[in-house]
Design an enzyme around this catalytic site. Structure first.
Site, PDB file in Angstrom:
ATOM      1  N   GLN A   1       1.037  -1.326   0.189  1.00  0.00           N
ATOM      2  CA  GLN A   1      -0.204  -0.308   0.537  1.00  0.00           C
ATOM      3  C   GLN A   1       0.988   1.375  -0.057  1.00  0.00           C
ATOM      4  OE1 GLN A   1      -2.623  -1.935   3.333  1.00  0.00           O
ATOM      5  NE2 GLN A   1      -3.367  -0.034   2.813  1.00  0.00           N
TER       6      GLN A   1
ATOM      7  N   PHE B   1      -5.809  -3.649   3.840  1.00  0.00           N
ATOM      8  CA  PHE B   1      -6.861  -3.699   5.136  1.00  0.00           C
ATOM      9  C   PHE B   1      -5.436  -2.555   6.355  1.00  0.00           C
ATOM     10  CE2 PHE B   1      -8.357  -7.701   3.230  1.00  0.00           C
ATOM     11  CZ  PHE B   1      -9.200  -6.901   2.178  1.00  0.00           C
TER      12      PHE B   1
ATOM     13  N   ARG C   1      -4.197   7.459  17.482  1.00  0.00           N
ATOM     14  CA  ARG C   1      -5.575   7.382  17.009  1.00  0.00           C
ATOM     15  C   ARG C   1      -6.325   6.947  17.524  1.00  0.00           C
ATOM     16  NH1 ARG C   1      -8.486   8.776  12.272  1.00  0.00           N
ATOM     17  NH2 ARG C   1      -6.332   9.028  10.637  1.00  0.00           N
TER      18      ARG C   1
ATOM     19  N   ALA D   1      -5.469   5.581   5.629  1.00  0.00           N
ATOM     20  CA  ALA D   1      -6.363   6.360   6.223  1.00  0.00           C
ATOM     21  C   ALA D   1      -7.693   7.317   5.996  1.00  0.00           C
ATOM     22  CB  ALA D   1      -5.357   7.882   7.004  1.00  0.00           C
TER      23      ALA D   1
ATOM     24  N   GLU E   1     -12.302   2.903   6.058  1.00  0.00           N
ATOM     25  CA  GLU E   1     -11.840   2.741   7.114  1.00  0.00           C
ATOM     26  C   GLU E   1     -13.545   2.930   8.186  1.00  0.00           C
ATOM     27  OE1 GLU E   1      -8.094   5.231   8.043  1.00  0.00           O
ATOM     28  OE2 GLU E   1      -7.930   3.475   9.046  1.00  0.00           O
TER      29      GLU E   1
END
Lengths: 778, 161
Positions: A213, A244, A326, A527, A729
């Site tokens: 990714q 993912f 987060r 994100a 997400e």
């Protein structure tokens, strides 16, 4: 695809924004023609690698005997740490704590120590088993229970968020309680495992086809490990078979080793770990142990909260800093806390280094928020729905988060109200109560939970993107951007944006493999930001070319610039219309530049981590889910009877793709909180390293009734690409509704007077134990 | 090197023969020797379904099937379903119904679905779910896959009528 002639009479282009354009690879997916890295033809003489993994959780390697490995059939070379020509480090945040291959000490069971390179993959795998490594075992920590943020080792500096005096608010509150909730980790189980194929080139260059990714990071890591500049390393990825988050940093190791071997041996090298090795040696979602203390009143208003979020990070920092940050950013979910203190504790453990996974700590953060809501509901004897609604953020007041960002786009009230109606919460609540009163062994449970998820990388510099747009002389467009395609349909969405800008049919736009050679210094496709960032960058590229075309046409036909209008597959210039392709041809002969590099950076955002204040998020995405379950109180087994979802993605670029993300994310989130259990034994060995022992939701585990609706009235208040919102997400956390419905069903055995303290994953075993606890206590 | 053994199969209707390594799986043989990469290696231990193929009419996991045991067998894979450039109704339904996201499980899913429709042309929703329950999809949440199989069954019965 060349036969199609764009219609110059069309009133609308095919495949613009806000249409259900199908995935650009759909026809290849269904015929098996879509090429994943393992399907690519191998260059002549390709060698295959297999990693040798440690067999203790923590230990000094006192003797490494690889003689039998080296002489095994087909073995060409065996790499150890000393074969790393550059720096033996692939720590993505520069903390220098993650070796490519372990040297001297191993820090978790399954850590790569050596890499066998052989003629065939099978030979490499067999040779790996012949290593003899003697360890002097050292003390190790597997579980985070009992660890102390003040005393125990952290992998990265922790974060504290404060607003108001939480301790004082709790002390003064009419009612108080404290507790703890644990949630498990999660393996990504991308269907296509990690894979890298490195091909050596001229001048010491190397090209790596890597399922990642984050091609730019792989490029930097490989350069770092090889000791060569980034310009000597090219990373390419056409598509992944799922990511993912598991391919944000976890591909680095395989890419680096394949590149080292390829350069050393002058041959192509492919590394595709076995699924067992993949699940053992690559990071997962962080499991958390959350301590909370709440002050509240008899009406269920939360007055003050203190949280500590302890996370099992594993042996290195990887992305644990931003993940645990987060978690704190979502300790509020959709709720206003008048006074709050939240502390993260990113603990060092002798386990694989945990990493990004859809939600990136956000889901774990919300578990804390939803747990305290349930606690307050049970303590005050009210329906959790009422407590949720009572504590929601306001729209004009009660709207400041624990990190001092004002929530400006709050639509959770409308989402919640509409879902409550469409799911008939009240009616079903009554039915379920009646059912449970008459059913001895099967108990039903119902819950509705909200999601408010912050959109933007919290590392502000990541919020940038580039795109490369070429228009060829026949009017067809070649598009490249920094994002990666892992199934989410990012390439389709970005192509829709470019088609819309030029007003040409989408089959005139071709998106090609992501490569560091075309768009440099990209951010991870993570994100949920892929379409937000890359869509805007591609739009910028297209607009630059359009501006040049408008200047050209205005001058050539002697009209005002506003007399040049892009219509479907054609351009109106003054009173005449010419096909898009024709204008392009004329522009080419007039020497107009028909290529542009687009760029985008998210506005408005800033974040001061030391102060714990700022605006880390550009906007929020919202949704809610209502779940009904039935539980067998004799065995703890359960079924998900019905789920209703209402989720928003602003003005959706592509509703069909967004619905697919929402449904898939929900099921994955449900899996995380119900059946997917990672289990380490006393030696620190992960024992659930295959779907035979690690239970991923199957078609038969879906809700029997599954109603998913996109809130089509929503529009992003911020100026995002065509007013859309991110989708990757946020819907993952809709899965919480199932977890809370299970809590509700379990609570019925003690007449909803006691909170079941059900931890996640709520496996049938945990459900049964919670039932037994309640039966004993009632 | 393990000894090579001859393997003759009818692959998607075409008679083929290759020498394969004794002890290798049908999945390896198909991908590396017969150049059919439509069956995917997801777990290589019979738990994910990505390598699902049909052998003599029966649903099989190619990663758990020894290649040499298939000598003389008829093997169907997803790459052989489209005839003369025309997609099989299942492929069409999957494509139009957004039933593939990353697409890695898709060839296996389509094989599992085909084996069902070959046996039960008009399955109920529960029969479809049962038939797909050996195949993991990590992206879609299964809803569009189930719907695609039902849609293909409808299209089939419509064509037959």
């Amino acid at each position: 695809m060349t036969a199609h002639q764009p219609s110059v009479k069309a009133t609308k282009i095919a495949g613009g924004v806000h249409t259900d354009q199908r995935h650009d690879s759909a026809h290849k997916h269904v015929t098996g023609e879509a090429i994943y890295i393992d399907d690519m033809p191998e260059p002549r003489g390709t060698l295959h690698g297999c990693l040798g993994l440690s067999t203790v959780a923590h230990g000094k390697m006192v003797k490494i005997d690889l003689a039998a490995v080296r002489t095994a059939p087909g073995v060409v070379d065996v790499l150890t740490a000393k074969d790393v020509p550059g720096v033996n480090d692939i720590s993505p945040t520069g903390r220098h704590d993650e070796p490519v291959l372990a040297e001297g000490v191993v820090q978790f069971y399954g850590q790569p120590i050596f890499c066998v390179i052989a003629q065939t993959r099978e030979q490499a795998r067999r040779a790996c088993k012949l290593a003899k490594i003697e360890y002097e075992e050292l003390p190790f920590v597997v579980d985070i229970g009992g660890l102390d943020v003040e005393k125990d080792k952290l992998v990265t500096p922790n974060l504290t968020l404060t607003r108001g005096d939480a301790a004082e608010a709790i002390r003064k509150a009419p009612r108080r309680l404290k507790g703890q909730v644990r949630n498990g980790g999660q393996d990504h189980f991308y269907l296509e495992g990690q894979i890298s194929m490195a091909v050596p080139g001229e001048d010491g260059d190397v090209t790596i086809y890597c399922s990642t990714q984050h091609p730019s990071e792989v490029q930097h890591m490989v350069g770092h490990a090889l000791g060569v500049p980034s310009h000597a390393v090219t990373i390419e990825i056409r598509r992944m078979g799922g990511g993912f988050g598991g391919k944000e940093t976890q591909g680095n190791q395989f890419a680096a080793l394949a590149a080292i071997a390829a350069k050393k041996l002058g041959r192509a090298v492919k590394i595709r770990p076995d699924r067992d090795d993949d699940m053992t040696a690559t990071g997962k979602r962080h499991d958390f142990l959350i301590d909370y203390e709440i002050g509240f009143d008899d009406e269920g208003n939360i007055l003050g909260v203190e949280f500590t979020y302890g996370a099992r990070c594993g042996f290195s920092s990887d992305l644990s800093g931003p993940v645990t940050d987060r978690a704190l950013f979502h300790c509020d979910n959709a709720y206003f806390y008048p006074a709050v203190k939240a502390v993260s504790a990113p603990f060092y453990t002798n386990t694989v280094s945990n990493t990004a996974f859809r939600g990136f700590g956000g889901p774990q953060g919300m578990i804390g928020a939803e747990r305290i809501i349930d606690e307050v509901a049970f303590a005050t004897g009210k329906d959790p729905l009422e407590i949720r609604r009572k504590n929601f953020y306001g729209t004009t007041d009660r709207n400041v988060t624990p990190y001092h960002q004002t929530v400006e786009d709050n639509i959770i009230h409308r989402i919640f109200d509409e879902l409550e109606q469409s799911a008939d919460y009240d009616g079903r609540r009554r039915e379920i109560r009646a059912f449970n009163n008459n059913s001895r062994f099967i108990k039903r449970g119902l819950a509705i939970t909200p999601v408010k998820f912050g959109i933007s990388f919290t590392a502000t510099h990541y919020n940038q993107a580039g795109a490369l747009v070429h228009v060829y002389t026949d009017g067809s467009v070649h598009l490249n951007h920094g994002g990666t395609e892992m199934g989410q349909g990012l390439n389709t969405k970005v192509a829709q944006v470019v088609a819309e800008e030029f007003q040409i049919d989408i089959d005139q736009v071709k998106i090609t493999a992501t490569t560091t050679g075309k768009v440099p210094n990209t951010s991870a496709t993570a994100a949920s930001s892929g379409a937000d960032l890359n869509g805007m960058a591609a739009q910028d590229g297209a607009r630059q070319i359009k501006a040049r075309l408008i200047d050209f046409a205005a001058e050539k036909w002697n009209v005002e610039k506003d007399q040049v209008v892009f219509l479907p597959n054609r351009v109106r210039i003054g009173n005449q219309e010419i096909p898009f392709g024709e204008l392009i041809k004329l522009a080419y002969f007039a020497r107009i530049q028909l290529s542009a590099a687009g760029f985008y950076k998210t506005p408005k955002i800033h974040w001061d981590r030391a102060k714990g204040q700022g605006r880390p998020f550009y906007y929020y995405a919202y949704g809610a889910a209502c779940a009904e379950v039935s539980v067998d109180v004799l065995t703890g087994e359960y079924m998900v009877e019905r789920v209703d979802i209402l989720h928003e993605t602003g003005r959706s670029l592509n509703k069909a793709l967004d619905l697919g993300q929402i449904e898939g994310a929900f099921i994955q989130g449900m899996g995380w909180l119900t059946t997917e259990e990672l289990w380490w034994d006393a030696k620190g060995r992960l024992r659930t390293f295959a779907p035979s022992t690690y239970k991923i939701p199957l078609a038969s585990d879906r809700p029997k009734i599954f109603n998913v609706t996109l809130a089509d009235w929503s529009e992003n208040r911020e100026n995002t690409v065509y007013k859309s919102k991110a989708v990757g997400e946020p819907p993952f956390m809709l899965g919480m509704a199932v977890y809370h419905a299970l809590t509700d069903a379990v609570a019925s055995v003690a007449d909803h007077k006691l909170h079941p303290q059900l931890d996640a994953p709520a496996t049938p075993e945990r459900v049964l134990m919670a039932i037994e606890r309640l039966k004993a206590a009632r | 090197m393990a000894k090579k053994v001859p393997l003759q199969i009818t692959l998607n209707g075409e008679e083929r023969a290759e020498f394969v390594e004794s002890g290798s799986t049908l999945l390896t043989a198909l991908r590396d020797r017969f150049d059919d990469t439509s069956p995917k290696g997801g777990c290589n231990q019979g738990t994910c379904g990505a390598c699902t193929v049909i052998i003599d009419g029966e649903l099989r996991l190619a990663c758990l099937t020894l290649a040499e045991m298939c000598d003389g067998a008829s093997v169907q894979t997803t790459s052989g379903m489209a005839k003369g450039g025309v997609l099989h109704p299942l492929q069409r339904a999957f494509m139009e119904g957004f039933a593939a996201q990353c697409g890695f499980c898709t060839p296996g899913m389509i094989m599992a679905a085909k084996a069902l429709l070959d046996r039960v042309p008009n399955p109920s929703r529960d029969e479809v779910i049962e038939a797909l329950a050996g195949n993991i999809c990590r992206c879609t949440g299964y809803e569009p896959i189930i719907n695609a199989v039902l849609e293909a069954a409808r299209a089939n019965s419509h064509n037959a009528a």
